[in-house]
Design a protein around this motif. Structure first.
Motif, PDB file in Angstrom:
ATOM      1  N   SER A  61       5.184   0.253 -10.459  1.00  0.00           N
ATOM      2  CA  SER A  61       4.590   1.471  -9.906  1.00  0.00           C
ATOM      3  C   SER A  61       3.190   1.686 -10.485  1.00  0.00           C
ATOM      4  CB  SER A  61       5.454   2.680 -10.250  1.00  0.00           C
ATOM      5  OG  SER A  61       4.741   3.882 -10.028  1.00  0.00           O
ATOM      6  N   PRO A  62       2.201   2.033  -9.643  1.00  0.00           N
ATOM      7  CA  PRO A  62       0.856   2.297 -10.163  1.00  0.00           C
ATOM      8  C   PRO A  62       0.817   3.500 -11.101  1.00  0.00           C
ATOM      9  CG  PRO A  62       1.016   2.903  -7.838  1.00  0.00           C
ATOM     10  CD  PRO A  62       2.263   2.147  -8.174  1.00  0.00           C
TER      11      PRO A  62
ATOM     12  N   GLY B 210      -3.153   3.648 -12.633  1.00  0.00           N
ATOM     13  CA  GLY B 210      -4.125   3.085 -11.708  1.00  0.00           C
ATOM     14  C   GLY B 210      -4.956   1.951 -12.263  1.00  0.00           C
ATOM     15  N   LEU B 211      -4.723   1.556 -13.515  1.00  0.00           N
ATOM     16  CA  LEU B 211      -5.475   0.443 -14.106  1.00  0.00           C
ATOM     17  C   LEU B 211      -4.926  -0.890 -13.596  1.00  0.00           C
ATOM     18  CD1 LEU B 211      -5.557   1.763 -17.796  1.00  0.00           C
ATOM     19  CD2 LEU B 211      -7.425   1.865 -16.128  1.00  0.00           C
ATOM     20  N   ASN B 212      -5.709  -1.961 -13.779  1.00  0.00           N
ATOM     21  CA  ASN B 212      -5.243  -3.289 -13.348  1.00  0.00           C
ATOM     22  C   ASN B 212      -4.625  -4.076 -14.501  1.00  0.00           C
ATOM     23  OD1 ASN B 212      -7.477  -3.885 -14.852  1.00  0.00           O
ATOM     24  ND2 ASN B 212      -8.581  -4.976 -13.242  1.00  0.00           N
ATOM     25  N   THR B 213      -4.224  -3.343 -15.557  1.00  0.00           N
ATOM     26  CA  THR B 213      -3.558  -3.945 -16.713  1.00  0.00           C
ATOM     27  C   THR B 213      -2.242  -3.217 -16.970  1.00  0.00           C
ATOM     28  OG1 THR B 213      -4.803  -2.479 -18.192  1.00  0.00           O
ATOM     29  CG2 THR B 213      -5.679  -4.723 -17.842  1.00  0.00           C
ATOM     30  N   LEU B 214      -1.358  -3.882 -17.708  1.00  0.00           N
ATOM     31  CA  LEU B 214      -0.062  -3.299 -18.045  1.00  0.00           C
ATOM     32  C   LEU B 214       0.236  -3.519 -19.526  1.00  0.00           C
ATOM     33  CD1 LEU B 214       2.706  -2.060 -17.113  1.00  0.00           C
ATOM     34  CD2 LEU B 214       3.484  -4.418 -16.772  1.00  0.00           C
ATOM     35  N   GLY B 215       0.649  -2.455 -20.201  1.00  0.00           N
ATOM     36  CA  GLY B 215       1.163  -2.568 -21.558  1.00  0.00           C
ATOM     37  C   GLY B 215       2.633  -2.942 -21.497  1.00  0.00           C
ATOM     38  N   ILE B 216       3.008  -3.990 -22.209  1.00  0.00           N
ATOM     39  CA  ILE B 216       4.358  -4.526 -22.075  1.00  0.00           C
ATOM     40  C   ILE B 216       4.880  -4.934 -23.441  1.00  0.00           C
ATOM     41  CG2 ILE B 216       3.690  -6.945 -21.672  1.00  0.00           C
ATOM     42  CD1 ILE B 216       5.655  -6.837 -19.235  1.00  0.00           C
ATOM     43  N   ARG B 217       6.180  -4.685 -23.696  1.00  0.00           N
ATOM     44  CA  ARG B 217       6.747  -5.141 -24.970  1.00  0.00           C
ATOM     45  C   ARG B 217       8.237  -5.409 -24.841  1.00  0.00           C
ATOM     46  NH1 ARG B 217       9.143  -2.388 -29.580  1.00  0.00           N
ATOM     47  NH2 ARG B 217       9.698  -0.216 -29.161  1.00  0.00           N
ATOM     48  N   VAL B 218       8.737  -6.202 -25.778  1.00  0.00           N
ATOM     49  CA  VAL B 218      10.158  -6.528 -25.883  1.00  0.00           C
ATOM     50  C   VAL B 218      10.670  -5.862 -27.152  1.00  0.00           C
ATOM     51  CG1 VAL B 218      11.877  -8.353 -26.108  1.00  0.00           C
ATOM     52  CG2 VAL B 218       9.828  -8.735 -24.707  1.00  0.00           C
TER      53      VAL B 218
ATOM     54  N   LEU C 154       1.602   4.208 -19.336  1.00  0.00           N
ATOM     55  CA  LEU C 154       2.891   4.031 -20.001  1.00  0.00           C
ATOM     56  C   LEU C 154       3.085   2.564 -20.385  1.00  0.00           C
ATOM     57  CD1 LEU C 154       5.079   6.083 -17.486  1.00  0.00           C
ATOM     58  CD2 LEU C 154       3.933   6.926 -19.550  1.00  0.00           C
ATOM     59  N   ILE C 155       4.052   2.320 -21.255  1.00  0.00           N
ATOM     60  CA  ILE C 155       4.421   0.960 -21.643  1.00  0.00           C
ATOM     61  C   ILE C 155       5.682   0.563 -20.887  1.00  0.00           C
ATOM     62  CG2 ILE C 155       5.276  -0.479 -23.542  1.00  0.00           C
ATOM     63  CD1 ILE C 155       3.509   1.250 -25.411  1.00  0.00           C
ATOM     64  N   ALA C 156       5.693  -0.658 -20.362  1.00  0.00           N
ATOM     65  CA  ALA C 156       6.891  -1.206 -19.725  1.00  0.00           C
ATOM     66  C   ALA C 156       7.665  -2.023 -20.753  1.00  0.00           C
ATOM     67  CB  ALA C 156       6.514  -2.071 -18.534  1.00  0.00           C
TER      68      ALA C 156
ATOM     69  N   TYR D 220      12.397   7.043 -30.152  1.00  0.00           N
ATOM     70  CA  TYR D 220      13.177   7.140 -28.915  1.00  0.00           C
ATOM     71  C   TYR D 220      12.217   7.172 -27.728  1.00  0.00           C
ATOM     72  CZ  TYR D 220      17.917   7.773 -30.706  1.00  0.00           C
ATOM     73  OH  TYR D 220      19.149   7.566 -31.275  1.00  0.00           O
ATOM     74  N   GLY D 221      12.526   6.356 -26.699  1.00  0.00           N
ATOM     75  CA  GLY D 221      11.711   6.309 -25.493  1.00  0.00           C
ATOM     76  C   GLY D 221      12.370   7.069 -24.355  1.00  0.00           C
ATOM     77  N   LEU D 222      11.553   7.573 -23.442  1.00  0.00           N
ATOM     78  CA  LEU D 222      12.052   8.251 -22.243  1.00  0.00           C
ATOM     79  C   LEU D 222      11.898   7.293 -21.073  1.00  0.00           C
ATOM     80  CD1 LEU D 222      13.202  10.657 -20.785  1.00  0.00           C
ATOM     81  CD2 LEU D 222      10.895  11.589 -20.591  1.00  0.00           C
ATOM     82  N   GLY D 223      13.014   6.708 -20.642  1.00  0.00           N
ATOM     83  CA  GLY D 223      12.964   5.582 -19.721  1.00  0.00           C
ATOM     84  C   GLY D 223      13.153   5.945 -18.261  1.00  0.00           C
ATOM     85  N   ALA D 224      12.433   5.210 -17.415  1.00  0.00           N
ATOM     86  CA  ALA D 224      12.615   5.231 -15.965  1.00  0.00           C
ATOM     87  C   ALA D 224      12.411   3.811 -15.461  1.00  0.00           C
ATOM     88  CB  ALA D 224      11.610   6.167 -15.291  1.00  0.00           C
ATOM     89  N   ASP D 225      13.059   3.468 -14.357  1.00  0.00           N
ATOM     90  CA  ASP D 225      12.827   2.171 -13.727  1.00  0.00           C
ATOM     91  C   ASP D 225      11.352   2.089 -13.342  1.00  0.00           C
ATOM     92  OD1 ASP D 225      12.592   0.008 -11.881  1.00  0.00           O
ATOM     93  OD2 ASP D 225      14.706   0.178 -11.373  1.00  0.00           O
ATOM     94  N   ALA D 226      10.637   1.135 -13.935  1.00  0.00           N
ATOM     95  CA  ALA D 226       9.182   1.054 -13.766  1.00  0.00           C
ATOM     96  C   ALA D 226       8.773   0.656 -12.359  1.00  0.00           C
ATOM     97  CB  ALA D 226       8.599   0.066 -14.771  1.00  0.00           C
ATOM     98  N   ARG D 227       9.737   0.283 -11.507  1.00  0.00           N
ATOM     99  CA  ARG D 227       9.427  -0.120 -10.133  1.00  0.00           C
ATOM    100  C   ARG D 227       9.569   1.035  -9.144  1.00  0.00           C
ATOM    101  NH1 ARG D 227      13.851  -4.745 -11.012  1.00  0.00           N
ATOM    102  NH2 ARG D 227      14.846  -2.820 -11.710  1.00  0.00           N
ATOM    103  N   GLN D 228      10.062   2.177  -9.622  1.00  0.00           N
ATOM    104  CA  GLN D 228      10.328   3.314  -8.738  1.00  0.00           C
ATOM    105  C   GLN D 228       9.309   4.433  -8.972  1.00  0.00           C
ATOM    106  OE1 GLN D 228      14.427   4.654  -8.396  1.00  0.00           O
ATOM    107  NE2 GLN D 228      15.183   2.772  -9.335  1.00  0.00           N
ATOM    108  N   ASN D 229       8.463   4.691  -7.974  1.00  0.00           N
ATOM    109  CA  ASN D 229       7.420   5.708  -8.115  1.00  0.00           C
ATOM    110  C   ASN D 229       7.973   7.077  -8.482  1.00  0.00           C
ATOM    111  OD1 ASN D 229       4.946   4.353  -7.648  1.00  0.00           O
ATOM    112  ND2 ASN D 229       5.326   4.327  -5.457  1.00  0.00           N
ATOM    113  N   ASP D 230       9.002   7.528  -7.767  1.00  0.00           N
ATOM    114  CA  ASP D 230       9.537   8.868  -8.011  1.00  0.00           C
ATOM    115  C   ASP D 230      10.111   8.990  -9.416  1.00  0.00           C
ATOM    116  OD1 ASP D 230       8.801   9.557  -5.476  1.00  0.00           O
ATOM    117  OD2 ASP D 230      10.824   9.508  -4.626  1.00  0.00           O
ATOM    118  N   ALA D 231      10.758   7.931  -9.884  1.00  0.00           N
ATOM    119  CA  ALA D 231      11.340   7.955 -11.224  1.00  0.00           C
ATOM    120  C   ALA D 231      10.246   8.046 -12.283  1.00  0.00           C
ATOM    121  CB  ALA D 231      12.198   6.717 -11.448  1.00  0.00           C
ATOM    122  N   VAL D 232       9.194   7.262 -12.115  1.00  0.00           N
ATOM    123  CA  VAL D 232       8.092   7.290 -13.088  1.00  0.00           C
ATOM    124  C   VAL D 232       7.377   8.639 -13.044  1.00  0.00           C
ATOM    125  CG1 VAL D 232       5.924   6.214 -13.789  1.00  0.00           C
ATOM    126  CG2 VAL D 232       7.808   4.786 -12.960  1.00  0.00           C
TER     127      VAL D 232
END
Length: 315
Positions: A109-110, A115-123, A64-66, A37-49
């Motif tokens: 959101s950074p 603060g890294l210049n990479t993103l972990g992403i999965r479907v 975090l993973i998007a 189970y994942g704990l989700g927040a909109d990845a574009r919203q700083n306050d949510a993350v």
């Protein structure tokens, strides 16, 4: 004044729509994936993350993973490459996370990337997760839905036990099938790098790539989730590779043997991975030290042993 209880939702379309609206409003929603189970927040919203880190007590240097609903949508946020195409075609949707360089116009959101210049992403492959991501039509940052460092949740009840009152809602759609977090492969350089073993065996990835994966050095800086030395920890101590448990220990077995709980009587690593966190949760409620039988270091056994070593590490 006590916090309000977390709302429990189903995977029916109306509840999925409610969950998506909750995410849009900047609140946190736990949801099932095929792994945990994942704990989700909109990845574009700083306050949510930021609320994810607060709810979990998670250190902000741990990225975090998007989660995205398709490989095509993923390419809006990261710089794609041939290796990513091969792996996405073979294993998405599924328990594989790819770490890739961020696009300049990514909008993530950074706090998601620490603060890294990479993103972990999965479907993800879980139907409820896919329905939620499609309804939101955007990226969801989602670590495991448990207090930081504790045993990962594979049922909604595990989420309630750890986070009730700290998050807005949980989508309950039964237990997770894979049972350990996704495998993470770094593709930010020319050489694919195994950043975390997980629910997809590295041997399968290597077949698709046509070569072996480079292994991460334990002294390397954190670039992906699940790399902290102490993690997935029960309350009492954990002892590994035990063939003769002590009287005061609860014994977690593997294969045909006498034990308190068995990951797989038949020695099936897929079954063992699916049961790992659930069995640790059950044994943890008894507050006795846990001894674990030897697990073969092959296939999904690599991910199982990785989680167990972190559970047993000094805190």
């Amino acid at each position: 004044m006590s916090s309000p209880s977390t709302r429990i939702l189903t995977a029916r379309p109306q509840d999925i729509s409610t969950a998506a609206d909750t995410l849009r409003s900047g609140q946190l929603v736990a949801f099932p994936t095929e792994t945990v189970y994942g704990l989700g927040a909109d990845a574009r919203q700083n306050d949510a993350v930021e609320a994810i880190y607060a709810a979990k007590g998670r250190p902000s240097f741990n990225p975090l993973i998007a989660h995205i609903h398709s490989a095509e949508a993923a390419q809006k946020y990261v710089v794609w490459c041939d290796a990513a195409s091969k792996l996405a075609e073979a294993f998405w949707p599924g328990p594989l996370t790819l770490v890739l360089p961020l696009r300049e116009d990514h909008g993530i959101s950074p706090l998601v990337t620490a603060g890294l210049n990479t993103l972990g992403i999965r479907v993800p492959a879980h139907p409820a997760a896919r329905a939620l991501l499609s309804a939101l039509n955007g990226p969801v940052a989602a670590p495991s839905a448990n207090p930081s460092g504790k045993i990962s949740p594979t049922t909604a009840a595990h989420v309630v036990a750890g986070l009730n009152g700290r998050i807005a809602a949980i989508v309950d759609d039964g237990p997770c099938g894979v049972g350990v977090e996704s495998t993470i492969v770094g593709l930010a350089t020319d050489t694919p790098l195994l950043l975390r073993p997980g629910g997809l065996a590295s041997e399968e990835i290597e077949v698709v790539l046509g070569h072996t994966l480079k292994q991460r050095d334990a002294s390397d800086p954190l670039t992906a989730p699940g790399q902290l030395m102490s993690h997935y920890a029960p309350q009492a101590g954990v002892r590994l590779n035990v063939t003769n448990p002590k009287k005061a220990e609860l014994y977690l077995g593997f294969g045909a043997m006498e034990c308190d709980l068995n990951l797989s009587v038949s020695g099936d690593l897929q079954e063992a991975a699916a049961k790992l966190f659930g069995h640790l949760h059950k044994l943890d409620t008894k507050a006795y030290p846990i001894a674990v039988a030897p697990i073969p270091e092959i296939g999904l056994g690599v991910a199982i042993n990785d989680r167990l070593r972190r559970a047993a590490a000094p805190r």
